[in-house]
Motif scaffolding. Structure first.
Motif, PDB file in Angstrom:
ATOM      1  N   LYS A 191       0.824  -1.217   0.000  1.00  0.00           N
ATOM      2  CA  LYS A 191       0.000   0.000   0.000  1.00  0.00           C
ATOM      3  C   LYS A 191       0.857   1.267   0.000  1.00  0.00           C
ATOM      4  N   ASP A 192       0.190   2.397   0.124  1.00  0.00           N
ATOM      5  CA  ASP A 192       0.859   3.700   0.124  1.00  0.00           C
ATOM      6  C   ASP A 192       2.021   3.767   1.111  1.00  0.00           C
ATOM      7  N   GLU A 193       1.830   3.185   2.321  1.00  0.00           N
ATOM      8  CA  GLU A 193       2.870   3.253   3.352  1.00  0.00           C
ATOM      9  C   GLU A 193       4.188   2.656   2.846  1.00  0.00           C
ATOM     10  N   VAL A 194       4.086   1.585   2.067  1.00  0.00           N
ATOM     11  CA  VAL A 194       5.295   0.932   1.559  1.00  0.00           C
ATOM     12  C   VAL A 194       6.008   1.861   0.580  1.00  0.00           C
ATOM     13  N   ILE A 195       5.220   2.465  -0.307  1.00  0.00           N
ATOM     14  CA  ILE A 195       5.799   3.407  -1.280  1.00  0.00           C
ATOM     15  C   ILE A 195       6.456   4.568  -0.539  1.00  0.00           C
ATOM     16  N   ASP A 196       5.784   5.060   0.518  1.00  0.00           N
ATOM     17  CA  ASP A 196       6.362   6.133   1.336  1.00  0.00           C
ATOM     18  C   ASP A 196       7.737   5.739   1.841  1.00  0.00           C
ATOM     19  N   TYR A 197       7.836   4.510   2.340  1.00  0.00           N
ATOM     20  CA  TYR A 197       9.099   4.033   2.902  1.00  0.00           C
ATOM     21  C   TYR A 197      10.187   3.988   1.832  1.00  0.00           C
ATOM     22  N   ASN A 224      -3.291  -3.255  -5.832  1.00  0.00           N
ATOM     23  CA  ASN A 224      -4.354  -2.365  -6.305  1.00  0.00           C
ATOM     24  C   ASN A 224      -4.867  -1.409  -5.233  1.00  0.00           C
ATOM     25  N   LEU A 225      -4.137  -1.301  -4.116  1.00  0.00           N
ATOM     26  CA  LEU A 225      -4.561  -0.358  -3.078  1.00  0.00           C
ATOM     27  C   LEU A 225      -3.682   0.889  -3.044  1.00  0.00           C
ATOM     28  N   VAL A 226      -2.725   0.976  -3.994  1.00  0.00           N
ATOM     29  CA  VAL A 226      -1.871   2.169  -4.051  1.00  0.00           C
ATOM     30  C   VAL A 226      -2.652   3.281  -4.758  1.00  0.00           C
ATOM     31  N   SER A 227      -2.633   4.464  -4.174  1.00  0.00           N
ATOM     32  CA  SER A 227      -3.434   5.558  -4.735  1.00  0.00           C
ATOM     33  C   SER A 227      -2.712   6.199  -5.918  1.00  0.00           C
ATOM     34  N   ASN A 228      -3.465   6.921  -6.728  1.00  0.00           N
ATOM     35  CA  ASN A 228      -2.897   7.602  -7.892  1.00  0.00           C
ATOM     36  C   ASN A 228      -1.800   8.586  -7.501  1.00  0.00           C
ATOM     37  N   ASP A 229      -2.054   9.339  -6.430  1.00  0.00           N
ATOM     38  CA  ASP A 229      -1.068  10.317  -5.973  1.00  0.00           C
ATOM     39  C   ASP A 229       0.239   9.639  -5.590  1.00  0.00           C
ATOM     40  N   LYS A 230       0.108   8.490  -4.943  1.00  0.00           N
ATOM     41  CA  LYS A 230       1.310   7.794  -4.479  1.00  0.00           C
ATOM     42  C   LYS A 230       2.107   7.266  -5.659  1.00  0.00           C
ATOM     43  N   TRP A 231       1.399   6.763  -6.682  1.00  0.00           N
ATOM     44  CA  TRP A 231       2.110   6.328  -7.898  1.00  0.00           C
ATOM     45  C   TRP A 231       2.889   7.505  -8.473  1.00  0.00           C
ATOM     46  N   THR A 232       2.212   8.660  -8.570  1.00  0.00           N
ATOM     47  CA  THR A 232       2.864   9.839  -9.131  1.00  0.00           C
ATOM     48  C   THR A 232       4.120  10.189  -8.338  1.00  0.00           C
ATOM     49  N   GLN A 233       3.972  10.221  -6.997  1.00  0.00           N
ATOM     50  CA  GLN A 233       5.134  10.516  -6.135  1.00  0.00           C
ATOM     51  C   GLN A 233       6.257   9.520  -6.352  1.00  0.00           C
ATOM     52  N   PHE A 234       5.868   8.255  -6.452  1.00  0.00           N
ATOM     53  CA  PHE A 234       6.875   7.205  -6.627  1.00  0.00           C
ATOM     54  C   PHE A 234       7.665   7.422  -7.909  1.00  0.00           C
ATOM     55  N   PHE A 235       6.965   7.679  -9.014  1.00  0.00           N
ATOM     56  CA  PHE A 235       7.661   7.862 -10.291  1.00  0.00           C
ATOM     57  C   PHE A 235       8.547   9.109 -10.251  1.00  0.00           C
ATOM     58  N   MET A 236       8.049  10.182  -9.590  1.00  0.00           N
ATOM     59  CA  MET A 236       8.840  11.404  -9.517  1.00  0.00           C
ATOM     60  C   MET A 236      10.124  11.185  -8.730  1.00  0.00           C
ATOM     61  N   ASN A 237      10.047  10.408  -7.649  1.00  0.00           N
ATOM     62  CA  ASN A 237      11.215  10.242  -6.768  1.00  0.00           C
ATOM     63  C   ASN A 237      12.095   9.047  -7.150  1.00  0.00           C
ATOM     64  N   CYS A 238      11.491   7.963  -7.615  1.00  0.00           N
ATOM     65  CA  CYS A 238      12.262   6.733  -7.851  1.00  0.00           C
ATOM     66  C   CYS A 238      12.223   6.296  -9.308  1.00  0.00           C
ATOM     67  N   GLY A 239      11.753   7.160 -10.218  1.00  0.00           N
ATOM     68  CA  GLY A 239      11.597   6.759 -11.611  1.00  0.00           C
ATOM     69  C   GLY A 239      12.909   6.640 -12.365  1.00  0.00           C
ATOM     70  N   GLU A 240      13.855   7.492 -12.034  1.00  0.00           N
ATOM     71  CA  GLU A 240      15.115   7.580 -12.780  1.00  0.00           C
ATOM     72  C   GLU A 240      15.830   6.220 -12.925  1.00  0.00           C
TER      73      GLU A 240
END
Lengths: 605, 87
Positions: free
Chosen positions: A292-298, A315-331
């Protein structure tokens, strides 16, 4: 004469030898029956009296009654036993004589002797009565559950239990002799395409044994990475990946975690993966519902540079969290596979994926319900992409797909397009013109492209021969025309011939299941036993009902390296000789397949 | 490789007969040599490996071979040995 009969005045049926014998010894069967009935009656009466006494609930009297009953019963029993014993010996003698008579052919046996015999077998006390245990001689109350001992008497509760335990033990000991489990295992392996000749490797045996004893293992020690993967597979298959077993796979020196069934893991368990295996680069989590979102946060907080990320059912990860994940860990991301995200990611979040993950070389998206044409078109901006695998649940336009392929096609090594139902011949011709270095092509579940389109794709294609082709379920689905429309739809004869012409020399995997418009003549030309497809290992011909035994046999000759043939629904393949080491799956055959020993060419036709 | 486990030196013999005596610590830098010298891979494990080798030979061409019995307490060590020996 008449007087004589009248004097007897008795009509008699046939008499058994036993009755005769007893009569000669002055024992009347009627008398014995009457005695037996009387004793039964007395026993019942006594029981009723006892029950009545119990009902009065005067303990003392009850005890007295019981004592009296006991004494009476004991005395009666002794007497009865003596009587029975004498009677028994006589009856036994009688029986022996009767048998002799029987052998001589005198077969005038009446049913009454059986009834008589039943009476003389050791009489079982009725439930509620007291009896001495046959094994330990202890006195106990008979219940409906009391067991019969080896001599025919009854057993006390303790001895009954022991007997039951013993029986179970014997049954268990017998089990391995039954080969049904083994047969089932062989069939199960066959469905997985495993035909084992000779012993399994010691590694496989050990891995299985480790999995069997997983609960007794505290740590794997420094087991190499490549052994952890098969262990994870076997444990996942048994649904044994839990919080506890997960710990075995977490080691700070590893950089790869593959878990194929995370159904039993909680959100904290996922966080633990990243805190223990802080150098993780390759992560593959299937059935990861609690990711979930908490894992992505970590992950974002620790800025873990993951290179390979495969997530299924997160399927419980929110759209915002996906966006944050790609912005921070996408490279650093090079390989991203997202399947069964359901409604978790929309086109907007996906656009961030494209924008912030420029180094992706492999992208696989399946069953992400909210992705549409916009997402499909956006993929063209991934300039590094070499491997693309898509399955969109929503309808997408053929033009968007064709445009995407024309942009990224030249760089692609593998292309997998499943269930693009609206794609037409333009998509195929775009693949023909744009893709020039594919080794794998999948294009399935389409009833729009024509046979001519497939001929165009494979004819004079500058792409080198492919190793993997899956064109399953490219056929007309109008079942009012079982032979298909006038203009062949889907992969039909000409398209299949063009395919084999183009790639036959290098082809390893071929799936043409359900391409039902390919004719018998085409199959017999392609698999004539003389054409050779030297690398073809795995072929799926399911639901191609025209294929018969002769074509299957030709296939075995034309493909010397074959190890797996999937042929569900090929009802005309009957009793084909299967070369050694080939798994023929799905052919209805109650017997084991006829495995041909020795040379394949020996006696096929 | 048959140096007693107490010795601080080990002898490495090449296929063409050269012998090199090196300190155990130095030799153990090489993972393969370290595994070979590991006192863990002693009798019981090796015995089981040998049993497997014959079991494998015996069932060379058979179908549906029953799995060899492996004592649960040995399975991890044996797995490491199997990985090392590629069996």
């Amino acid at each position: 004469m008449y007087a004589l009969i009248a004097a007897n005045n008795r009509i008699r049926g046939p008499q058994s030898a036993l009755t005769d014998f007893l009569a000669s010894n002055n024992i009347s069967a009627a008398q014995i029956t009457a005695d037996y009935d009387r004793r039964q009656r007395e026993a019942r009466q006594r029981e009723q009296e006892e029950a009545a006494a119990n009902g009065e609930a005067i303990e003392q009297q009850q005890e007295e009654d019981e004592e009296r009953a006991e004494i009476e019963a004991a005395a009666q029993k002794k007497k009865r036993k003596r009587q029975q014993e004498t009677a028994l010996t006589k009856v036994k003698e009688g029986k022996a004589k009767k048998k002799q008579k029987k052998r001589k052919g005198d077969d005038s046996d009446g049913g009454d002797s059986d009834v008589t015999w039943d009476m003389y077998t050791k009489k079982k006390p009725l439930p509620g009565q007291l009896e001495n245990c046959e094994e330990c001689d202890k006195r106990f109350t008979v219940t409906p559950y009391s067991k019969t001992g080896p001599e025919g008497g009854l057993l006390c509760v303790k001895c009954s239990k022991e007997q039951t335990a013993q029986e179970k033990k014997n049954q268990k000991a017998k089990k391995p002799a039954v080969s049904r489990d083994k047969r089932r295992q062989v069939q199960s392996n066959l469905l997985d395409g495993i035909v084992q000749i000779g012993a399994k490797s010691l590694q496989d045996i050990c891995i299985k044994e480790v999995a069997n004893n997983i609960l007794d293992i505290d740590e794997f020690g420094d087991l190499p990475q490549e052994l952890l993967n098969p262990l994870s597979q076997i444990l996942s298959r048994r649904r044994a990946i839990t919080s506890r077993t997960l710990d075995l796979f977490l080691r700070s020196d590893l950089d790869t975690i593959d878990l194929y069934d995370c159904g039993k893991l909680e959100t904290e368990d996922y966080i633990r993966i990243f805190s223990v295996v802080s150098n993780i680069r390759n992560l593959n989590l299937r059935n990861a519902g609690q990711f979930k979102d908490e894992v992505i946060d970590y992950i974002i907080e620790r800025s873990i540079p993951i290179k390979t990320l495969q997530l299924e059912a997160a399927n419980l990860v929110s759209n915002d969290k996906w966006t944050q994940f790609f912005m921070n860990c996408g490279e650093p991301l090079e390989f991203l596979k997202l399947t069964w995200l359901d409604y978790s990611m929309d086109d907007d979040a996906f656009s961030h994926l494209i924008r912030y993950c420029p180094n992706l070389t492999r992208l696989k998206l399946k069953k992400c319900f909210r992705l549409t044409d916009a997402a499909l078109s956006a993929i063209k901006d991934l300039k590094q992409l070499e491997r693309l695998s898509l399955r969109f649940p929503t309808p997408t336009s053929s033009d968007a797909l064709a445009e995407l392929i024309s942009k990224i096609g030249p760089n692609l090594r593998t292309l997998s397009l499943e269930n693009f139902t609206d794609a037409d011949d333009d998509v195929l011709s775009t693949i023909h013109t744009s893709c020039t270095q594919l080794s794998k092509l999948r294009f399935t579940e389409n009833d729009y492209c024509t046979d001519a389109g497939f001929v165009g794709l494979f004819t004079e294609w500058s792409n080198p021969p492919l190793a993997f082709i899956d064109l399953s379920s490219n056929r007309s689905v109008d079942y009012s025309m079982p032979d298909g429309p006038e203009v062949p739809t889907g992969l039909a004869s000409a398209g299949f011939e063009a395919l084999m012409e183009h790639s036959g020399a290098r082809l390893e995997h071929l799936d043409i299941s359900s391409c039902r418009h390919i004719t018998y003549e085409t199959f017999s030309n392609i698999f004539d036993g003389k054409n050779q497809y030297p690398f073809l290992k795995d072929i799926n011909i399911s639901f191609l009902t025209k294929i018969d035994t002769a074509i299957a046999a030709g296939m075995f000759r034309s493909c010397p390296e074959l190890i797996k043939v999937t042929a569900f629904g090929c009802f005309n393949v009957i009793d084909v000789a299967v070369p050694k080491g080939v798994a023929l799956i799905g052919v209805p055959n109650a017997q084991d397949s006829i495995v041909q020993e020795g040379d394949v060419d020996a006696d096929l036709f | 490789m048959n140096t007693p486990s107490t010795s601080p030196y080990v002898t490495l013999i090449s296929s063409d007969g050269f012998e090199f005596i090196v300190s155990r610590d130095a030799a153990c830098v090489a993972g393969t040599i370290k595994k070979m010298l590991d006192p863990q891979s002693a009798g019981v494990v090796l015995e089981k490996v040998c049993e497997y080798l014959y079991y494998n030979l015996k069932h060379k061409d058979a179908k549906d071979v029953p799995d060899m019995e492996i004592p649960p307490e040995l399975c991890l060590e044996l797995l490491m040995a199997a990985d090392y020996l590629h069996v």
